[in-house]
Design a protein around this motif. Structure first.
Motif, short mmCIF file in Angstrom:
data_model
loop_
_atom_site.label_atom_id
_atom_site.label_comp_id
_atom_site.label_asym_id
_atom_site.label_seq_id
_atom_site.Cartn_x
_atom_site.Cartn_y
_atom_site.Cartn_z
N SER A 242 32.75 40.44 47.25
CA SER A 242 32.98 39.46 48.32
C SER A 242 34.08 39.96 49.25
O SER A 242 35.17 40.31 48.79
CB SER A 242 33.38 38.11 47.73
OG SER A 242 32.36 37.60 46.90
N LEU A 243 33.83 39.94 50.55
CA LEU A 243 34.78 40.47 51.51
C LEU A 243 35.84 39.45 51.93
O LEU A 243 36.70 39.76 52.76
CB LEU A 243 34.04 40.98 52.74
CG LEU A 243 33.15 42.21 52.49
CD1 LEU A 243 32.36 42.55 53.75
CD2 LEU A 243 33.96 43.40 52.04
N ASP A 244 35.80 38.27 51.34
CA ASP A 244 36.82 37.28 51.66
C ASP A 244 37.95 37.27 50.63
O ASP A 244 38.81 36.39 50.64
CB ASP A 244 36.21 35.88 51.78
CG ASP A 244 35.52 35.41 50.50
OD1 ASP A 244 35.33 36.24 49.59
OD2 ASP A 244 35.17 34.22 50.42
N THR A 245 37.97 38.25 49.72
CA THR A 245 39.05 38.37 48.74
C THR A 245 39.54 39.82 48.73
O THR A 245 38.87 40.74 49.22
CB THR A 245 38.61 38.01 47.32
OG1 THR A 245 37.92 39.11 46.72
CG2 THR A 245 37.70 36.79 47.29
N HIS A 246 40.72 40.01 48.12
CA HIS A 246 41.24 41.36 47.89
C HIS A 246 40.90 41.87 46.49
O HIS A 246 41.36 42.95 46.10
CB HIS A 246 42.77 41.36 48.02
CG HIS A 246 43.26 41.04 49.39
ND1 HIS A 246 44.27 40.12 49.64
CD2 HIS A 246 42.90 41.52 50.61
CE1 HIS A 246 44.50 40.05 50.94
NE2 HIS A 246 43.69 40.88 51.55
N ILE A 247 40.14 41.13 45.73
CA ILE A 247 39.82 41.49 44.36
C ILE A 247 38.94 42.75 44.34
O ILE A 247 37.89 42.79 44.97
CB ILE A 247 39.09 40.34 43.63
CG1 ILE A 247 39.95 39.07 43.64
CG2 ILE A 247 38.71 40.75 42.22
CD1 ILE A 247 41.21 39.16 42.83
N ASP B 110 40.33 44.49 39.79
CA ASP B 110 39.42 43.34 39.76
C ASP B 110 39.92 42.23 38.85
O ASP B 110 39.22 41.26 38.62
CB ASP B 110 38.03 43.78 39.33
CG ASP B 110 37.94 44.13 37.85
OD1 ASP B 110 39.00 44.25 37.18
OD2 ASP B 110 36.81 44.27 37.34
N ARG B 111 41.14 42.40 38.32
CA ARG B 111 41.82 41.45 37.46
C ARG B 111 41.06 41.18 36.16
O ARG B 111 41.30 40.20 35.47
CB ARG B 111 42.12 40.14 38.20
CG ARG B 111 42.99 40.30 39.46
CD ARG B 111 44.28 41.08 39.19
NE ARG B 111 44.94 40.71 37.96
CZ ARG B 111 45.70 39.62 37.83
NH1 ARG B 111 45.90 38.82 38.87
NH2 ARG B 111 46.26 39.34 36.67
#
Length: 376
Positions: A181-186, A171-172
């Motif tokens: 959020s499903l629009d990121t790879h985080i 998660d950085r």
């Protein structure tokens, strides 16, 4: 004798021969004395270990180096061809994994923190491994978006069936608001084909605005992952904050809760999210409070130590020990802490072809350790 058996025999001879020349330590356990032998040393913050079919070991060092370890424990000069890495904080050259067809392709997969303009991110690449180093390097995946910081890159690689692999992504640390959020790879685990393309049966394929690589959601920083030897399912553990390290059985499209639910709290104290449970979010099969800071992990499947068969082994960075978890299906029914007093941060845990466990110690003078039960 078939070639593969010759190679395995060489590996066993290599490691055992080196072990006999090194001093051993012994620690008590429920199944008798556990012996620890130093195989090699002089590694700078080693992160991951792979067993080559010719009997040598390959080790990644976080500052950005790959080294070969010979049959006598000698450590090679750094191999050429490793790409530049962002070796700050927890970043650098991290996991390595041989392609399932390595004997034919000589392909090595590796994960690293990559500098990108003013930010950085987790990157997956593969290359051909030769005695001189890496050639024909190809980047096949980049975590998006990139993010400033030095923490929580994830970076474990697990090959599965049908030419697919899993890659864990952190998660950085300061990007937790993007985990759900499903629009990121985080804060996700992604599933790819070996060439970096997206499998058609991934759970979010074809949904507008969603990253199709995503396999599971709601992870903080997964640094240990392995396939269950019977079910073939992916198991993974992740670092909690202050408490709340978790072991999970990872399924397609499931949400593992971070940062909405957790058994941990902020480092400075205080609640995170909504508590420990929420509908639609999975509970861990095991968790630790206080944190052990889990690292590598491996299922034990070999015949050499029958008392360990079917157990899950997890390294601890914080306490410098090895945790043995006893399983009943997908339930953890027992925990034993081994090697207490070793005094070394355990970074990686692997089962060797000879049936021993192999550990890496995270230090500026890191080592490869061989671990096994002493016959009674």
């Amino acid at each position: 004798m078939p070639r593969i058996l010759v190679l395995l025999a060489l590996l066993c001879t290599t490691v055992t021969g080196t072990a006999l020349a090194a001093p051993a330590q012994r620690f008590p356990s429920a199944h008798g004395a556990v012996e620890v032998v130093r195989i090699a040393q002089g590694l700078e913050h080693p992160w991951s270990l792979a067993f080559l079919p010719d009997g040598r070991l390959l080790v990644s060092e976080r500052p950005g180096r790959l080294r070969l370890i010979g049959r006598d424990g000698t450590v090679s000069a750094p191999l050429a061809g490793v790409p530049a890495v962002s070796a700050r904080g927890q970043g650098g050259l991290l996991d390595i994994a041989l392609a399932p067809d390595f004997a034919q392709s000589q392909r090595l997969y590796f994960c690293y923190a990559e500098a990108r303009a003013r930010d950085n991110g987790t990157t997956l690449a593969h290359a051909r491994l030769t005695d001189g180093g890496l050639t024909d390097l190809r980047v096949i995946f980049r975590q998006q978006p990139s993010w400033p910081g030095q923490h929580h890159f994830g970076c474990r690689i697990v090959f599965a069936a049908s030419d697919t692999l899993y890659l864990t992504l952190g998660d950085r640390n300061s990007a937790r608001e993007h985990v759900q959020s499903l629009d990121t790879h985080i804060g996700k685990i992604v599933r790819l084909r070996a060439d970096g393309s997206v499998p058609a049966d991934n759970p979010y394929v074809g949904i507008p605005g969603v990253r199709p690589e995503i396999w599971s959601v709601g992870h903080r920083n997964v640094q240990g992952a392995a396939l269950h030897p019977q079910s073939g399912r992916l198991w993974a553990h992740e670092h909690g904050p202050r408490g709340g390290d978790e072991v999970n059985v990872v399924r397609a499209g499931y949400n593992y809760g971070w940062p909405v639910i957790t058994y941990g709290e902020e480092y400075f104290g205080g609640k995170i999210g909504e508590g420990t449970h929420k509908s639609g979010m999975e509970q861990p099969v095991h968790y630790w409070v206080p944190s052990i800071a889990p690292s590598g992990m491996a299922f034990y499947t070999a015949e050499r130590f029958p008392a360990w068969r079917g157990n899950l082994f997890v390294g601890s960075l914080k306490f410098g020990l090895l945790v043995r978890l006893t399983l009943d299906g997908e339930r953890v029914v027992g925990e034993e802490r081994l090697l207490e007093g070793l005094g070394q941060r355990i970074r990686d845990v692997r089962q060797g072809p000879d049936g021993y466990l192999y550990l890496l110690t995270d230090a500026s003078d890191g080592a490869v350790l061989r671990v096994g039960l002493v016959p009674r």
